[in-house]
Write an enzyme that holds these catalytic residues in place. Sequence first.
Site, mmCIF file in Angstrom:
data_model
loop_
_atom_site.group_PDB
_atom_site.id
_atom_site.type_symbol
_atom_site.label_atom_id
_atom_site.label_comp_id
_atom_site.label_asym_id
_atom_site.label_seq_id
_atom_site.Cartn_x
_atom_site.Cartn_y
_atom_site.Cartn_z
ATOM 1 N N GLY A 34 0.832 -1.195 0.000
ATOM 2 C CA GLY A 34 0.000 0.000 0.000
ATOM 3 C C GLY A 34 0.866 1.244 0.000
ATOM 4 N N ARG A 168 -4.798 7.285 -9.747
ATOM 5 C CA ARG A 168 -5.081 5.932 -10.213
ATOM 6 C C ARG A 168 -6.332 5.966 -11.091
ATOM 7 N NH1 ARG A 168 -0.731 5.580 -8.563
ATOM 8 N NH2 ARG A 168 0.206 4.050 -7.149
ATOM 9 N N THR A 227 7.798 14.938 -9.868
ATOM 10 C CA THR A 227 8.632 13.791 -10.222
ATOM 11 C C THR A 227 8.538 13.544 -11.716
ATOM 12 O OG1 THR A 227 6.864 12.184 -9.766
ATOM 13 C CG2 THR A 227 8.299 12.784 -7.938
ATOM 14 N N ASP A 259 6.807 5.812 -3.831
ATOM 15 C CA ASP A 259 6.611 5.826 -2.370
ATOM 16 C C ASP A 259 7.957 5.840 -1.653
ATOM 17 O OD1 ASP A 259 3.868 5.530 -2.934
ATOM 18 O OD2 ASP A 259 4.032 3.348 -2.883
#
Length: 317
Positions: A34, A168, A227, A259
Amino acid sequence: MTDIVTFGETMLRLSPPDYERIESTATLELRAAGAESNVAIAAHRLGAAATWFSKLPDSPLGRRVVAGLRQYGIDTDIAWSDEGRQGVYYLEYGTDPRGTNVIYDRSDAAVTTTRPADVPLDAIRDARLFYTSGITPALSSTLESTVGEVLAAAQEAGTTTAFDVNYRSKLWSPAEARDSLADLFPMVDVLVTAERDARDVLDRSGDAEEIARELAAEWDFETVIVTRGADGVLALHDGEEIRQSAFDTETVDPIGTGDAFVGGFLARRLAGEDVPTALEYGAATAALKRTIPGDMAVLTLDEVERVIESEGRNISR
């Protein structure tokens, strides 16, 4: 005092070995996975005291998630539920031209019913930093409202708030995401977004610096990080632009790279490093994560620093 509290869903990830197809494999490897727990683990491995919060079913599968995270040293704060299920996703690796496929099975997960009363608000108020991502409000209207209330409570208490857009497409449309994020951004201090998400979801144009400056001006973020994959990252902090290139790496498993970057960056900011140095640690953490199977950056601060030392400082302002 906890340095960082993260909040979001962690699923169980099931993957066939050796590029096999799901429909023909006899074996599935099981891991916890996650975004927010990945960030907590990366931050902890780089020296931050980290806690991950979520709501899980009080079941063997829910308890398996907790066991899969605690082995990496983070604390967990769980609202256990007798209702809802444990989210799962299937990851089928493939090379070109087949590509890698992700199949989600997360409907009616217990986490989607999380309300402010379930959240450890005192722990978040006492933490130095609170982190969540755009995945969490995308999961349900209940979570969308809860994320807003938690961000507001954290900011009111003086806790720094960090948020990764982390779009997402299987959860919501760009328009839905844009409307929701516009309500959350006023309560965010540090924003992270992929350049593609800034264009496709936040409806921005121009180069990375123009995107960062526009977002900072509109929402008064303390720090904006854009990013750019293999092209590294660009950050805007207090009006100053900083660029950090990516470190060379051989990829074993790319899942969780973003992450790992966020966890590494936040950990070193919490340790008192300036933004350029924290970006360098984040980039090195991300490079190392790509060499590790699974979603999590299971590494050490010494390993990250060896990557930095081996390639030299590659920051520009």
